[in-house]
Scaffold this motif. Structure first.
Motif, short mmCIF file in Angstrom:
data_model
loop_
_atom_site.label_atom_id
_atom_site.label_comp_id
_atom_site.label_asym_id
_atom_site.label_seq_id
_atom_site.Cartn_x
_atom_site.Cartn_y
_atom_site.Cartn_z
N LYS A 1 77.99 92.00 -32.51
CA LYS A 1 76.72 92.32 -31.84
C LYS A 1 76.78 91.65 -30.47
O LYS A 1 76.03 90.74 -30.14
CB LYS A 1 75.54 91.79 -32.67
CG LYS A 1 74.20 92.39 -32.27
CD LYS A 1 74.11 93.87 -32.57
CE LYS A 1 72.75 94.43 -32.17
NZ LYS A 1 72.69 95.88 -32.36
N ARG B 1 73.90 94.31 -27.08
CA ARG B 1 72.74 93.54 -26.60
C ARG B 1 72.93 93.29 -25.12
O ARG B 1 73.94 92.71 -24.71
CB ARG B 1 72.63 92.20 -27.33
CG ARG B 1 72.24 92.29 -28.80
CD ARG B 1 72.04 90.90 -29.38
NE ARG B 1 73.25 90.09 -29.31
CZ ARG B 1 73.28 88.77 -29.32
NH1 ARG B 1 72.15 88.07 -29.34
NH2 ARG B 1 74.43 88.11 -29.30
N ASN C 1 65.03 89.19 -29.07
CA ASN C 1 66.29 88.94 -29.75
C ASN C 1 66.16 88.82 -31.26
O ASN C 1 67.15 88.90 -31.99
CB ASN C 1 66.94 87.67 -29.19
CG ASN C 1 68.40 87.56 -29.57
OD1 ASN C 1 69.19 88.47 -29.30
ND2 ASN C 1 68.78 86.47 -30.21
N ASP C 2 64.94 88.65 -31.75
CA ASP C 2 64.75 88.52 -33.19
C ASP C 2 64.53 89.85 -33.89
O ASP C 2 64.43 89.91 -35.12
CB ASP C 2 63.59 87.57 -33.51
CG ASP C 2 62.27 88.05 -32.92
OD1 ASP C 2 62.28 88.98 -32.07
OD2 ASP C 2 61.22 87.49 -33.28
N GLN D 1 69.79 92.19 -33.96
CA GLN D 1 70.52 91.27 -34.82
C GLN D 1 71.59 91.96 -35.66
O GLN D 1 72.60 91.34 -36.01
CB GLN D 1 69.54 90.55 -35.76
CG GLN D 1 68.65 89.53 -35.06
CD GLN D 1 69.42 88.32 -34.60
OE1 GLN D 1 70.22 87.75 -35.34
NE2 GLN D 1 69.22 87.92 -33.34
N GLU D 2 71.39 93.22 -36.01
CA GLU D 2 72.30 93.91 -36.91
C GLU D 2 73.16 94.92 -36.13
O GLU D 2 72.70 95.52 -35.16
CB GLU D 2 71.53 94.63 -38.02
CG GLU D 2 70.77 93.65 -38.91
CD GLU D 2 70.06 94.34 -40.06
OE1 GLU D 2 70.28 95.55 -40.28
OE2 GLU D 2 69.29 93.65 -40.76
N ASP E 1 72.27 83.21 -30.83
CA ASP E 1 71.37 83.31 -31.98
C ASP E 1 71.58 84.65 -32.68
O ASP E 1 70.72 85.54 -32.69
CB ASP E 1 69.92 83.16 -31.53
CG ASP E 1 68.97 83.15 -32.72
OD1 ASP E 1 69.42 82.90 -33.85
OD2 ASP E 1 67.76 83.42 -32.51
N VAL E 2 72.75 84.79 -33.30
CA VAL E 2 73.13 85.99 -34.04
C VAL E 2 74.28 85.58 -34.95
O VAL E 2 75.00 84.62 -34.66
CB VAL E 2 73.54 87.12 -33.06
CG1 VAL E 2 74.85 86.78 -32.37
CG2 VAL E 2 73.62 88.47 -33.74
N LYS E 3 74.46 86.27 -36.06
CA LYS E 3 75.50 85.84 -37.00
C LYS E 3 76.90 86.22 -36.55
O LYS E 3 77.88 85.69 -37.06
CB LYS E 3 75.22 86.41 -38.39
CG LYS E 3 75.42 87.91 -38.54
CD LYS E 3 75.14 88.33 -39.99
CE LYS E 3 75.39 89.81 -40.21
NZ LYS E 3 75.15 90.21 -41.62
#
Length: 504
Positions: free
Chosen positions: A259, A294, A379-380, A385-386, A410-412
């Motif tokens: 992402k 993003r 961003n949330d 996020q996905e 702030d993302v996995k």
């Protein structure tokens, strides 16, 4: 470009094209109109067992591992030559199968040939050991040995390039292979099998089993005679593969989802940044793991930049992938189309403003998603996020460097990032602070085959590319040799002498 004939596809095992043991097949669909292209042999555990046995026999008793390096690498050069000879057909098949525009698939054959030539040279120049001398008593040295049977599982986006990117280093280092291509894009994998066959590659060195991940792929991962698995694909699948292969103590290389953020500071070259982010998300139909999905734009320039983005999005040509002027074609499969469409519904529910291009009426039968911007995002949001894996970019404003760094991380995922600024101190500082395996500063995603490729966090495990592939595809063995007089501790000598005295 002329059309090339397409036939039904068989497995390629032990140098032969054969039907699956079950005789079952599945239909391969054209993403442009969802009509059948051909039938493909469906592999199961029995087919994987046969392919692995062939690869193991070729490794243990065939000539490949013990062949002179120059002779082995000559096969790679021959394969590269054949890829170039068939480049036009490969490009056609890739576009037919995946929906990627023909203007973009033309480069895939060239990249595939380059992968084989690159590793033919890399083995000669960089597959080297080291020596460590201890005074005049010992010398220790390392060698790189092939591991055995490599299981290679490849995705449906840019399949030909990614298949060759895995096969080339595996073969160059002396391993044998079993390839499980993505079920949605079997055409160029089958063409590659014919190229290997034409090259005269020894039987069993390269085997291809078609089928689905839940059956053929899972059987390859679980097979005890497969020493390593290289996988490129979605993160959830990658995690499951690691679990399924853990009992057999395999080594894994995982290139997974992303992402990736693109950060545009107010002092950037905005024209180049615009070109880069448009290309980065909308080329390859947005089906790219390193896509800048993003987009963070500094508040002082966001209004102007978004206006330019809107103009460009509406100007992107959507159409038949076989049309040289097409810039975005259909997504690979109806299931994926439905998933990307679901994310657009989520974006609307979350309050994003959706700006998109249009799909001409004559293309309604295909899996087309128009190039899309998601504006007024935070961003949330789920869509920030996905991984959507389509031509969809979320645009997020920021004020300061500290704020955008926090959001970028702030993302996995942690695969790639792109930074645009003319302050190079900030460029270096920010690039080193981003949680990602790769960062491009003032550049689009350009690949140098010498660099390591891979990500952090949920984006992958390990690195491939350049000489870094040798760490995965070879075993490093240390050999210790005594070259002079040295003391060997005596153990148990006094006890033995005492026993002898007592017997006397």
């Amino acid at each position: 470009m002329p059309a090339f004939p397409v036939q039904d596809i068989q497995h390629y095992i032990n140098g032969q094209f054969i039907d699956g043991i079950s005789r079952k097949t599945f239909v391969n669909l054209n993403p442009f109109n969802n009509q059948a292209i051909n039938n493909v042999a469906e592999g199961f555990k029995e087919d994987i067992d046969q392919a692995v046995a062939s690869a193991k026999e070729a490794f243990d008793n065939g000539p490949w591992r013990s062949m002179k390096v120059e002779e082995r690498l000559a096969y790679l050069v021959r394969i590269a030559d054949l890829i170039e000879e068939h480049a036009e057909e490969i490009s056609f098949l890739e576009s037919l199968d995946t929906g990627l525009p023909i203007s973009q698939t033309k480069k895939q054959a060239a990249r595939g040939a380059e992968n084989f030539r690159f590793y033919a040279e890399m083995v000669k120049s960089r597959l080297i050991g080291e020596s460590y001398q201890v005074d005049d008593t010992f010398i220790n040295y390392t060698i790189h040995k092939p591991i055995g049977v490599a299981g290679l599982i490849t995705p449906w986006n840019a399949p030909f390039m990614l298949e060759t990117w895995k096969i080339a280093p595996a073969l160059a280092t002396g391993n044998t292979c079993v390839l499980k291509p993505a079920e949605w894009s079997p055409l160029t994998a089958n063409k590659l099998a014919h190229i290997f066959d034409q090259s005269g590659l020894p039987k069993g060195v390269l085997n291809i089993v078609h089928g689905f991940g839940e059956t053929a792929g899972a059987s390859l991962v679980a097979h005890p005679d497969v020493q390593l698995i290289s996988f490129t694909g979605e993160t959830t699948t990658g995690a499951q593969i690691i679990k399924n292969g853990a009992d057999t103590m395999k080594r894994f290389s995982m290139e997974l989802g992303g992402k990736s953020p693109a950060i545009i500071f107010e002092d950037a070259d905005l024209e180049k940044a615009l070109d880069s982010v448009i290309w980065g998300i909308y080329s390859f139909n947005g089906e790219r793991c390193t896509a800048n999905s993003r987009l963070f734009v500094q508040e002082s320039i966001i209004e102007k930049f978004v206006q330019r983005l809107k103009q460009r999005v509406h100007s992107i040509k959507v159409g038949n992938p076989m049309d040289p002027g097409t810039e975005i074609g259909p997504l690979i499969h109806r299931n994926h189309f439905d998933n990307v469409s679901r994310y657009l519904d989520i974006a609307k529910d979350e309050g994003a403003d959706i700006v998109s291009g249009s799909i001409p009426d004559e293309f309604k039968e295909g899996n087309f998603i128009a190039p899309t911007l998601l504006l007024n995002c935070t961003n949330d949001m789920t869509v920030a996020q996905e991984e959507i894996f389509g031509p969809v970019m979320a645009v997020i404003p920021f004020k300061t460097e500290e704020e955008v760094l926090r959001m970028a991380n702030d993302v996995k995922y942690g695969l790639a990032a792109y930074v645009w600024t003319n302050d190079m101190r900030r460029g270096h500082r920010f690039a080193q602070a981003v949680d990602s395996g790769m960062v491009w500063v003032n550049s689009q995603n350009v690949r140098d085959l010498r660099i390591p490729f891979g990500g952090s966090k949920y984006s992958g495990v390990g690195r491939e590319g350049g000489h870094y592939s040798f760490e995965f595809y070879t075993e490093t063995q240390v050999i210790h040799v005594a070259i002079g007089e040295h003391h060997i501790p005596k153990f148990g000598v006094e006890k033995q002498n005492a026993v002898s005295s007592a017997e006397q």
